[in-house]
Design a protein around this motif. Structure first.
Motif, PDB file in Angstrom:
ATOM      1  N   PHE A  59      30.657  35.446  42.325  1.00  0.00           N
ATOM      2  CA  PHE A  59      30.621  33.977  42.297  1.00  0.00           C
ATOM      3  C   PHE A  59      29.874  33.428  43.512  1.00  0.00           C
ATOM      4  O   PHE A  59      29.083  32.488  43.403  1.00  0.00           O
ATOM      5  CB  PHE A  59      32.052  33.401  42.259  1.00  0.00           C
ATOM      6  CG  PHE A  59      32.555  33.205  40.852  1.00  0.00           C
ATOM      7  CD1 PHE A  59      32.111  32.117  40.108  1.00  0.00           C
ATOM      8  CD2 PHE A  59      33.454  34.094  40.277  1.00  0.00           C
ATOM      9  CE1 PHE A  59      32.559  31.944  38.807  1.00  0.00           C
ATOM     10  CE2 PHE A  59      33.891  33.927  38.983  1.00  0.00           C
ATOM     11  CZ  PHE A  59      33.447  32.849  38.237  1.00  0.00           C
ATOM     12  N   ARG A  60      30.136  34.054  44.658  1.00  0.00           N
ATOM     13  CA  ARG A  60      29.470  33.589  45.878  1.00  0.00           C
ATOM     14  C   ARG A  60      27.955  33.737  45.716  1.00  0.00           C
ATOM     15  O   ARG A  60      27.192  32.818  45.991  1.00  0.00           O
ATOM     16  CB  ARG A  60      29.978  34.368  47.079  1.00  0.00           C
ATOM     17  CG  ARG A  60      29.943  33.558  48.368  1.00  0.00           C
ATOM     18  CD  ARG A  60      30.296  34.408  49.570  1.00  0.00           C
ATOM     19  NE  ARG A  60      29.485  35.619  49.620  1.00  0.00           N
ATOM     20  CZ  ARG A  60      29.977  36.858  49.681  1.00  0.00           C
ATOM     21  NH1 ARG A  60      31.275  37.048  49.692  1.00  0.00           N
ATOM     22  NH2 ARG A  60      29.167  37.893  49.733  1.00  0.00           N
ATOM     23  N   VAL A  61      27.538  34.896  45.244  1.00  0.00           N
ATOM     24  CA  VAL A  61      26.099  35.152  45.084  1.00  0.00           C
ATOM     25  C   VAL A  61      25.512  34.165  44.081  1.00  0.00           C
ATOM     26  O   VAL A  61      24.481  33.525  44.337  1.00  0.00           O
ATOM     27  CB  VAL A  61      25.849  36.613  44.640  1.00  0.00           C
ATOM     28  CG1 VAL A  61      24.388  36.794  44.239  1.00  0.00           C
ATOM     29  CG2 VAL A  61      26.212  37.574  45.752  1.00  0.00           C
ATOM     30  N   SER A  62      26.146  34.021  42.930  1.00  0.00           N
ATOM     31  CA  SER A  62      25.613  33.154  41.883  1.00  0.00           C
ATOM     32  C   SER A  62      25.476  31.715  42.360  1.00  0.00           C
ATOM     33  O   SER A  62      24.424  31.079  42.209  1.00  0.00           O
ATOM     34  CB  SER A  62      26.519  33.180  40.648  1.00  0.00           C
ATOM     35  OG  SER A  62      26.030  34.130  39.736  1.00  0.00           O
ATOM     36  N   LEU A  63      26.557  31.192  42.957  1.00  0.00           N
ATOM     37  CA  LEU A  63      26.543  29.790  43.377  1.00  0.00           C
ATOM     38  C   LEU A  63      25.534  29.553  44.499  1.00  0.00           C
ATOM     39  O   LEU A  63      24.752  28.602  44.460  1.00  0.00           O
ATOM     40  CB  LEU A  63      27.932  29.357  43.836  1.00  0.00           C
ATOM     41  CG  LEU A  63      28.926  29.070  42.712  1.00  0.00           C
ATOM     42  CD1 LEU A  63      30.291  28.706  43.282  1.00  0.00           C
ATOM     43  CD2 LEU A  63      28.413  27.921  41.852  1.00  0.00           C
ATOM     44  N   SER A  64      25.558  30.431  45.505  1.00  0.00           N
ATOM     45  CA  SER A  64      24.693  30.178  46.656  1.00  0.00           C
ATOM     46  C   SER A  64      23.220  30.300  46.261  1.00  0.00           C
ATOM     47  O   SER A  64      22.409  29.456  46.655  1.00  0.00           O
ATOM     48  CB  SER A  64      25.031  31.131  47.812  1.00  0.00           C
ATOM     49  OG  SER A  64      24.850  32.464  47.378  1.00  0.00           O
ATOM     50  N   THR A  65      22.888  31.310  45.470  1.00  0.00           N
ATOM     51  CA  THR A  65      21.470  31.452  45.101  1.00  0.00           C
ATOM     52  C   THR A  65      21.029  30.299  44.202  1.00  0.00           C
ATOM     53  O   THR A  65      19.927  29.775  44.369  1.00  0.00           O
ATOM     54  CB  THR A  65      21.196  32.795  44.399  1.00  0.00           C
ATOM     55  OG1 THR A  65      22.107  32.932  43.315  1.00  0.00           O
ATOM     56  CG2 THR A  65      21.328  33.970  45.338  1.00  0.00           C
ATOM     57  N   SER A  66      21.866  29.874  43.254  1.00  0.00           N
ATOM     58  CA  SER A  66      21.479  28.775  42.364  1.00  0.00           C
ATOM     59  C   SER A  66      21.297  27.478  43.131  1.00  0.00           C
ATOM     60  O   SER A  66      20.336  26.735  42.916  1.00  0.00           O
ATOM     61  CB  SER A  66      22.511  28.533  41.278  1.00  0.00           C
ATOM     62  OG  SER A  66      22.860  29.718  40.666  1.00  0.00           O
ATOM     63  N   ALA A 145      13.681  34.537  41.924  1.00  0.00           N
ATOM     64  CA  ALA A 145      13.635  34.479  40.455  1.00  0.00           C
ATOM     65  C   ALA A 145      14.116  33.129  39.954  1.00  0.00           C
ATOM     66  O   ALA A 145      13.533  32.544  39.036  1.00  0.00           O
ATOM     67  CB  ALA A 145      14.491  35.600  39.865  1.00  0.00           C
ATOM     68  N   LEU A 146      15.169  32.601  40.574  1.00  0.00           N
ATOM     69  CA  LEU A 146      15.728  31.325  40.123  1.00  0.00           C
ATOM     70  C   LEU A 146      14.800  30.150  40.455  1.00  0.00           C
ATOM     71  O   LEU A 146      14.750  29.166  39.721  1.00  0.00           O
ATOM     72  CB  LEU A 146      17.111  31.096  40.731  1.00  0.00           C
ATOM     73  CG  LEU A 146      18.184  32.103  40.293  1.00  0.00           C
ATOM     74  CD1 LEU A 146      19.542  31.735  40.888  1.00  0.00           C
ATOM     75  CD2 LEU A 146      18.286  32.180  38.775  1.00  0.00           C
ATOM     76  N   ILE A 147      14.068  30.289  41.560  1.00  0.00           N
ATOM     77  CA  ILE A 147      13.082  29.239  41.886  1.00  0.00           C
ATOM     78  C   ILE A 147      12.026  29.204  40.783  1.00  0.00           C
ATOM     79  O   ILE A 147      11.647  28.143  40.291  1.00  0.00           O
ATOM     80  CB  ILE A 147      12.424  29.512  43.256  1.00  0.00           C
ATOM     81  CG1 ILE A 147      13.437  29.300  44.382  1.00  0.00           C
ATOM     82  CG2 ILE A 147      11.219  28.589  43.459  1.00  0.00           C
ATOM     83  CD1 ILE A 147      12.947  29.731  45.743  1.00  0.00           C
ATOM     84  N   PHE A 148      11.574  30.399  40.406  1.00  0.00           N
ATOM     85  CA  PHE A 148      10.555  30.505  39.356  1.00  0.00           C
ATOM     86  C   PHE A 148      11.051  29.871  38.051  1.00  0.00           C
ATOM     87  O   PHE A 148      10.355  29.099  37.410  1.00  0.00           O
ATOM     88  CB  PHE A 148      10.227  31.990  39.149  1.00  0.00           C
ATOM     89  CG  PHE A 148       9.269  32.239  38.019  1.00  0.00           C
ATOM     90  CD1 PHE A 148       7.900  32.108  38.216  1.00  0.00           C
ATOM     91  CD2 PHE A 148       9.731  32.609  36.765  1.00  0.00           C
ATOM     92  CE1 PHE A 148       7.012  32.342  37.182  1.00  0.00           C
ATOM     93  CE2 PHE A 148       8.844  32.836  35.724  1.00  0.00           C
ATOM     94  CZ  PHE A 148       7.492  32.708  35.934  1.00  0.00           C
ATOM     95  N   ILE A 149      12.301  30.163  37.700  1.00  0.00           N
ATOM     96  CA  ILE A 149      12.861  29.693  36.437  1.00  0.00           C
ATOM     97  C   ILE A 149      13.117  28.180  36.455  1.00  0.00           C
ATOM     98  O   ILE A 149      12.930  27.487  35.480  1.00  0.00           O
ATOM     99  CB  ILE A 149      14.200  30.436  36.163  1.00  0.00           C
ATOM    100  CG1 ILE A 149      13.919  31.898  35.883  1.00  0.00           C
ATOM    101  CG2 ILE A 149      14.970  29.809  35.017  1.00  0.00           C
ATOM    102  CD1 ILE A 149      13.087  32.136  34.661  1.00  0.00           C
ATOM    103  N   GLY A 150      13.545  27.668  37.614  1.00  0.00           N
ATOM    104  CA  GLY A 150      14.006  26.277  37.659  1.00  0.00           C
ATOM    105  C   GLY A 150      12.930  25.260  37.995  1.00  0.00           C
ATOM    106  O   GLY A 150      13.120  24.062  37.787  1.00  0.00           O
ATOM    107  N   MET A 151      11.779  25.745  38.503  1.00  0.00           N
ATOM    108  CA  MET A 151      10.747  24.825  38.984  1.00  0.00           C
ATOM    109  C   MET A 151      10.315  23.777  37.943  1.00  0.00           C
ATOM    110  O   MET A 151      10.222  22.582  38.275  1.00  0.00           O
ATOM    111  CB  MET A 151       9.566  25.664  39.483  1.00  0.00           C
ATOM    112  CG  MET A 151       8.471  24.890  40.141  1.00  0.00           C
ATOM    113  SD  MET A 151       7.174  24.543  38.969  1.00  0.00           S
ATOM    114  CE  MET A 151       6.561  26.196  38.649  1.00  0.00           C
TER     115      MET A 151
END
Lengths: 276, 386
Positions: A59-66, A145-151
């Motif tokens: 959860f920590r990883v998911s939330l912080s990276t998102s 990866a999330l930056i790429f997806i969310g941009m």
């Protein structure tokens, strides 16, 4: 006089019926099934599972990276939208089309490509790792990866608002003595803030549920670079269906709460912006 | 602050918006830039403001060359056609904006700002709207707030770009009187752009008539109306009847119909005579040289009566438009189909080629003024018949 209660727009009843049936089939029924299944665990089992170090770490990883990825996207997405709207660029249409690519690309492809580039022997990874800055197989990689997806979410929500800004408002501000920076902070930024928040919410929501692109670059080391969606997959592979739904349920509640906060924030800025 | 415009030229692609325009506006005047759309009046205003850069020429404000300085350094107040109020700010914050963005050393305290803003809101008679957002105001209110906002920074020059263009007729009338009074109080050098000749005549102390990127005439409202120097000015400021003919020994010969010519007309072939509708006099008694005419339509236009006359002596189907006062009309007591005799007073005579060249332009520019009333008259008349 039943007539007097009629709304001006006809078809209220069929519209409402359709909305309820549609939402039930696609959202409410699946989510209720999730909830029911997760109730196969009692409260103590819920607590034990969700407080286990591996789940907490995920959860920590998911939330912080998102959150980090969405925040970075807000800054650079605004910059991209700004450049696309404000400056005459050669091949502007090509750039404009490129923005949507992350929408269309299968996420697994994106994940593999990013991994290949940022891995120890990749194009960029071979320079970054000796500098003590490994990207692939770390939370940093997940963020990339999330930056790429969310941009595209940020660019596409901010772009039309920027386009619709009345240039006369900026000219008026200049004629009243405002510097360029003041024109941006006092006129442009308040006008695009609600759109920026929407973009942030969309990018964040997308990031927290992202699976395809993340699993390749994350390396999926438990306690370090394992995200919640992967944990759910792991549980499923171990035939622990109830466990999977419990984690899914917790994730759902958490993201719903976060999105609700962002929406309230957005409504507040919009009210302040005078556009009621 | 005086304004000097020296040899300004501006092109947009192939289109010449301004062609070597020079203009001098003394301190304290209220000047109208008047012309049809596309004549370059807004471009000139924006160049004076610094919102647009000229291709050539100089702008001097108070004698200082400001051609290349930024709009925020020119100490001008600019009022936009569509108000350009800051939508996300209250009326109060809009008006206070110019004071709040000042550098810390020059910025007044919030208390002083508050007093000043309320003084301005009282000046525009809208202090009770301070907490509203622009979306909650009517068009006329918005434009008054925009003016208060521009005045807050105590500009040396006030520039207004079609300030009343987006408002409806009643509000427009009220606001232009109000602007006139405001100018009489503040004496701030002001230029406003308009395509409405009535507005220009009513508000300004001096009118600059523009067409196709050049200045046609500069003068007081009376000068440009009574003594138009070009056919364009004649046509653009009010309606005119146009007659073709030649000037011969003190007579204006219009295809066999002779009218006494003004003394300065001289001896000229191929002229066009421009006569305003109220400069056509009607009489019931036949006199030498006065051609007979048949009344085709009578249109009651409030304070005046507008008559359309057929003049057989002209040899064309075109009617003449005549305006007579209520009293004159009642004295004449004519109805449709009656015969009257016409006398042309104060005709403006131009060489015919100049007049021909301008016809094309003014048909685009002043279509509504020239043609619509006649069509409207026809419809009204038909409606009454059936």
């Amino acid at each position: 006089m039943a007539q007097t209660n009629r709304s001006l727009i006809p078809g209220f009843r069929p519209a409402l019926t359709f909305t309820i049936v549609y939402l039930s089939l696609l959202v409410l029924i699946p989510l209720s099934a999730l909830l029911l299944k997760s109730l196969g665990y009692g409260p103590s089992q819920w607590f034990t599972l969700l407080t286990s170090p591996r789940v907490l770490a995920a959860f920590r990883v998911s939330l912080s990276t998102s959150l980090l990825a969405a925040a970075i996207n807000v800054v650079f997405g605004l910059l991209l939208a700004w450049v696309l709207v404000r400056y005459p660029l050669p091949f502007k249409r090509v750039f404009d089309a490129l923005i949507d690519l992350p929408f269309a690309l299968p996420t697994a492809v994106a994940g593999i490509v990013l991994t290949a580039i940022y891995a120890r022997n990749g194009w960029l990874g071979q320079y970054l790792e000796p500098l003590g800055f490994p990207v692939a197989f770390t939370p940093t990689g997940i963020t990339v990866a999330l930056i790429f997806i969310g941009m595209p979410f940020v660019v596409r929500t901010v772009q039309p608002v920027l386009q619709d800004l009345d240039p006369a408002e900026e000219e008026a501000a200049s004629s009243l003595g405002a510097s360029r920076l003041q024109v941006f902070t006092k006129i442009i930024f308040p006008n695009i803030l609600p759109a920026l928040l929407t973009g942030f919410a969309l990018a964040f929501a997308r990031g927290i549920g992202e699976y395809g692109s993340v699993i390749f670059i994350a390396g999926n080391r438990p306690l370090v670079s394992e995200v919640v969606p992967l944990l759910i997959m792991t549980k499923l592979e171990q035939y622990d269906y109830v466990g999977a739904t419990v984690i899914g349920m917790a994730m759902l509640i958490l993201s719903f709460a976060l999105l609700l906060i962002i929406n309230v924030l957005q409504a507040w800025t919009r009210r302040r912006a005078g556009a009621l | 602050m005086s304004i000097q415009v020296e040899n300004i030229s501006k092109k947009f692609g192939d289109f010449t918006a301004l062609n070597n325009v020079s203009l001098e506006i003394p301190e304290g005047e209220l000047v109208a830039l008047l012309g049809p759309s596309g004549c370059g009046k807004t471009s000139l205003l924006r160049i004076i403001a610094g919102l647009e850069q000229a291709d050539a020429g100089r702008i001097l404000l108070n004698g200082e060359d400001q051609t290349s300085s930024h709009v925020r350094e020119r100490e001008i107040g600019f009022v936009f056609q569509h108000y350009a109020l800051f939508r996300h700010m209250t009326v109060f914050d809009n008006v206070a904006f110019g004071l709040r963005v000042k550098k810390r050393a020059e910025r007044p305290t919030e208390k002083v700002i508050k007093e000043k803003v309320f003084d301005l809101l009282k000046l525009v008679q809208l202090d009770w709207l301070a907490d509203r957002f622009p979306d909650q105001l009517s068009g006329g209110q918005r434009q008054r707030i925009a003016l208060a906002r521009a005045l807050a920074v105590e500009p040396k020059v006030l520039l207004l770009d079609e300030p009343f263009g987006a408002l409806d007729a009643n509000v427009r009338k009220e606001l232009r009187r109000w602007l006139r009074r405001l100018h009489d109080e503040l004496h701030i050098t002001s230029i406003f752009v308009t395509h409405d000749q009535e507005e220009a005549m009513e508000v300004s102390s001096r009118i600059v008539v523009m067409n196709k990127g050049v200045i046609e005439q500069i003068g007081t409202p009376e000068q440009v109306y009574e003594h138009p120097q070009t056919p364009f000015v004649s046509r653009f400021l009010g309606d005119v009847n146009i007659f073709h003919g030649r000037v011969d020994q003190g007579w204006l010969d219009l295809d066999g119909w002779r009218v006494p010519a003004p003394a300065e007309a001289g001896q000229r072939e191929q002229v066009a005579a421009y006569v305003r509708p109220h400069d056509v006099e009607l009489t019931l008694e036949a006199e030498p040289h006065l051609p007979p005419a048949t009344v085709r339509h009578i249109h009651h236009a409030g304070s005046v009566y507008k008559l359309e006359l057929d003049v057989p002596a002209r040899g064309t189907d075109e009617t003449i438009e005549v305006e007579v006062s209520r009293r004159e009309f009642q004295a004449l007591n004519v109805s449709t189909g009656d015969t009257v005799y016409i006398r042309l007073v104060n005709p403006r005579i131009y060489p015919r080629e100049d007049a021909a060249a301008v016809t094309v332009v003014s048909e685009i520019g002043t279509k509504s003024a020239q043609f619509n009333p006649q069509i409207a008259n026809g419809e009204i008349h038909l409606a009454q018949k059936t």
